[in-house]
Design a protein around this motif. Sequence first.
Motif, PDB file in Angstrom:
ATOM      1  N   GLY A 121      70.783 -35.036 -27.544  1.00 46.49           N
ATOM      2  CA  GLY A 121      70.854 -35.650 -26.228  1.00 46.49           C
ATOM      3  C   GLY A 121      69.642 -35.401 -25.363  1.00 46.49           C
ATOM      4  O   GLY A 121      69.705 -35.537 -24.137  1.00 46.49           O
ATOM      5  N   TRP A 122      68.517 -35.072 -25.973  1.00 45.23           N
ATOM      6  CA  TRP A 122      67.293 -34.794 -25.223  1.00 45.23           C
ATOM      7  C   TRP A 122      66.383 -36.015 -25.158  1.00 45.23           C
ATOM      8  O   TRP A 122      65.261 -35.922 -24.641  1.00 45.23           O
ATOM      9  N   ALA A 123      66.860 -37.136 -25.678  1.00 46.30           N
ATOM     10  CA  ALA A 123      66.059 -38.369 -25.673  1.00 46.30           C
ATOM     11  C   ALA A 123      67.007 -39.554 -25.535  1.00 46.30           C
ATOM     12  O   ALA A 123      67.102 -40.402 -26.414  1.00 46.30           O
ATOM     13  N   GLU A 124      67.716 -39.575 -24.421  1.00 43.60           N
ATOM     14  CA  GLU A 124      68.695 -40.622 -24.163  1.00 43.60           C
ATOM     15  C   GLU A 124      68.018 -41.989 -24.051  1.00 43.60           C
ATOM     16  O   GLU A 124      66.891 -42.097 -23.578  1.00 43.60           O
ATOM     17  N   ALA A 125      68.716 -43.024 -24.506  1.00 40.70           N
ATOM     18  CA  ALA A 125      68.177 -44.390 -24.437  1.00 40.70           C
ATOM     19  C   ALA A 125      66.728 -44.394 -24.937  1.00 40.70           C
ATOM     20  O   ALA A 125      66.462 -43.989 -26.060  1.00 40.70           O
ATOM     21  N   ASN A 126      65.794 -44.834 -24.091  1.00 45.80           N
ATOM     22  CA  ASN A 126      64.389 -44.845 -24.511  1.00 45.80           C
ATOM     23  C   ASN A 126      63.607 -43.688 -23.892  1.00 45.80           C
ATOM     24  O   ASN A 126      62.384 -43.752 -23.747  1.00 45.80           O
ATOM     25  N   GLY A 127      64.299 -42.623 -23.523  1.00 48.69           N
ATOM     26  CA  GLY A 127      63.641 -41.470 -22.919  1.00 48.69           C
ATOM     27  C   GLY A 127      62.865 -40.650 -23.937  1.00 48.69           C
ATOM     28  O   GLY A 127      63.254 -40.535 -25.097  1.00 48.69           O
ATOM     29  N   GLY A 128      61.768 -40.074 -23.491  1.00 47.13           N
ATOM     30  CA  GLY A 128      60.956 -39.211 -24.341  1.00 47.13           C
ATOM     31  C   GLY A 128      59.933 -39.990 -25.146  1.00 47.13           C
ATOM     32  O   GLY A 128      60.065 -41.195 -25.372  1.00 47.13           O
ATOM     33  N   ASN A 129      58.900 -39.290 -25.580  1.00 47.26           N
ATOM     34  CA  ASN A 129      57.856 -39.897 -26.400  1.00 47.26           C
ATOM     35  C   ASN A 129      57.080 -38.799 -27.106  1.00 47.26           C
ATOM     36  O   ASN A 129      57.198 -37.618 -26.756  1.00 47.26           O
ATOM     37  N   LEU A 130      56.300 -39.189 -28.087  1.00 48.35           N
ATOM     38  CA  LEU A 130      55.523 -38.211 -28.836  1.00 48.35           C
ATOM     39  C   LEU A 130      54.224 -38.835 -29.322  1.00 48.35           C
ATOM     40  O   LEU A 130      54.072 -40.058 -29.363  1.00 48.35           O
ATOM     41  N   SER A 131      53.292 -37.970 -29.681  1.00 45.34           N
ATOM     42  CA  SER A 131      52.028 -38.443 -30.246  1.00 45.34           C
ATOM     43  C   SER A 131      51.456 -37.402 -31.186  1.00 45.34           C
ATOM     44  O   SER A 131      51.716 -36.206 -31.048  1.00 45.34           O
ATOM     45  N   LEU A 132      50.683 -37.891 -32.140  1.00 51.72           N
ATOM     46  CA  LEU A 132      49.964 -37.044 -33.087  1.00 51.72           C
ATOM     47  C   LEU A 132      48.513 -37.501 -33.140  1.00 51.72           C
ATOM     48  O   LEU A 132      48.238 -38.694 -33.320  1.00 51.72           O
ATOM     49  N   ARG A 133      47.596 -36.569 -32.971  1.00 50.97           N
ATOM     50  CA  ARG A 133      46.178 -36.863 -33.165  1.00 50.97           C
ATOM     51  C   ARG A 133      45.864 -36.599 -34.628  1.00 50.97           C
ATOM     52  O   ARG A 133      46.005 -35.487 -35.115  1.00 50.97           O
TER      53      ARG A 133
ATOM     54  N   GLY B 132      36.329 -42.196 -31.757  1.00 50.02           N
ATOM     55  CA  GLY B 132      36.473 -42.113 -33.204  1.00 50.02           C
ATOM     56  C   GLY B 132      37.775 -41.503 -33.680  1.00 50.02           C
ATOM     57  O   GLY B 132      38.047 -41.493 -34.883  1.00 50.02           O
ATOM     58  N   HIS B 133      38.595 -41.007 -32.760  1.00 52.53           N
ATOM     59  CA  HIS B 133      39.870 -40.400 -33.142  1.00 52.53           C
ATOM     60  C   HIS B 133      40.968 -41.455 -33.213  1.00 52.53           C
ATOM     61  O   HIS B 133      40.938 -42.465 -32.500  1.00 52.53           O
ATOM     62  N   SER B 134      41.951 -41.184 -34.062  1.00 55.31           N
ATOM     63  CA  SER B 134      43.122 -42.047 -34.190  1.00 55.31           C
ATOM     64  C   SER B 134      44.371 -41.262 -33.816  1.00 55.31           C
ATOM     65  O   SER B 134      44.463 -40.062 -34.101  1.00 55.31           O
ATOM     66  N   LEU B 135      45.316 -41.945 -33.186  1.00 51.90           N
ATOM     67  CA  LEU B 135      46.559 -41.309 -32.768  1.00 51.90           C
ATOM     68  C   LEU B 135      47.753 -42.176 -33.146  1.00 51.90           C
ATOM     69  O   LEU B 135      47.676 -43.410 -33.099  1.00 51.90           O
ATOM     70  N   LEU B 136      48.837 -41.522 -33.504  1.00 49.45           N
ATOM     71  CA  LEU B 136      50.129 -42.177 -33.654  1.00 49.45           C
ATOM     72  C   LEU B 136      50.950 -41.865 -32.414  1.00 49.45           C
ATOM     73  O   LEU B 136      51.074 -40.700 -32.027  1.00 49.45           O
ATOM     74  N   LEU B 137      51.508 -42.887 -31.776  1.00 52.73           N
ATOM     75  CA  LEU B 137      52.315 -42.695 -30.578  1.00 52.73           C
ATOM     76  C   LEU B 137      53.560 -43.571 -30.645  1.00 52.73           C
ATOM     77  O   LEU B 137      53.553 -44.629 -31.279  1.00 52.73           O
ATOM     78  N   THR B 138      54.603 -43.133 -29.961  1.00 52.34           N
ATOM     79  CA  THR B 138      55.776 -43.979 -29.831  1.00 52.34           C
ATOM     80  C   THR B 138      55.433 -45.199 -28.983  1.00 52.34           C
ATOM     81  O   THR B 138      54.550 -45.157 -28.129  1.00 52.34           O
ATOM     82  N   THR B 139      56.143 -46.291 -29.217  1.00 51.87           N
ATOM     83  CA  THR B 139      55.935 -47.504 -28.436  1.00 51.87           C
ATOM     84  C   THR B 139      56.807 -47.471 -27.185  1.00 51.87           C
ATOM     85  O   THR B 139      57.834 -46.789 -27.136  1.00 51.87           O
TER      86      THR B 139
END
Length: 252
Positions: free
Chosen positions: A25-37, A60-67
Amino acid sequence: MALRKALSKHEAEICRVAGLLAERGWAEANGGNLSLRLETSFDPIGERFPLNIPRPELEGHSLLLTTTGSRMRDLAENPLENLCLVGIVDSGSSFLAESEGGEVTSEFPTHLAVHALLVKERSDHHALLHTHPTFLIALTHLVKDKAELRDTLIRMFPEAALLLHDNLEVLDYITLGSDELGAATVEAIRRVCGVIWRGHGLVATGANLSCTLDLVEVAEKAARIALLLGDSSKECGLSDDQLKGIYEAFGD
């Protein structure tokens, strides 16, 4: 596609952490996000966008992030449609974005600002997690003094004393998704790995997502204990002598 290649190495951990956040319950609905370099640079196949604040450190860096609008419960089941691959280009003044499910998270300015700092000052930290721990948010509404809030959390149990001591700061409420929030968070991250956004949630950095989740779990458990104790938390928490003993035995 570059997104599929970038995701392949990190998919299992992303799905596991996202699933735990949703389950607790720490990411209700569309709450919260994350990223990785990412340690490897990729070339996203997508549109080019300007950055309001250039980030030359990330060139030059790439990241993965939530939409934006993505749900952690959906991310756990289908990461490809809930993540975006971003590549920083043009000397840090623009980014390319590749996604199968939407635009990059609304907290993108904060994620970029923090990763720009981490590249320079804490390069072994590749992960950033923002989530909404229930009891921690509640405690931020009740305890207005920042020092008292940190002290309360640290005194709840030994692991909190070890992981949160000198590693947690509190920001008063700032509008989510704003450059102001990003700048304030960066200033705090210079000194610590965990930043509480009052009335909003927690941001944590770590070598990977599992490490960021460690900090969230400990802070949330400490907050829950404090709320269970109520006004007695000030009297029942670990004493100065007990904290000293913990730091002498287990501290750096």
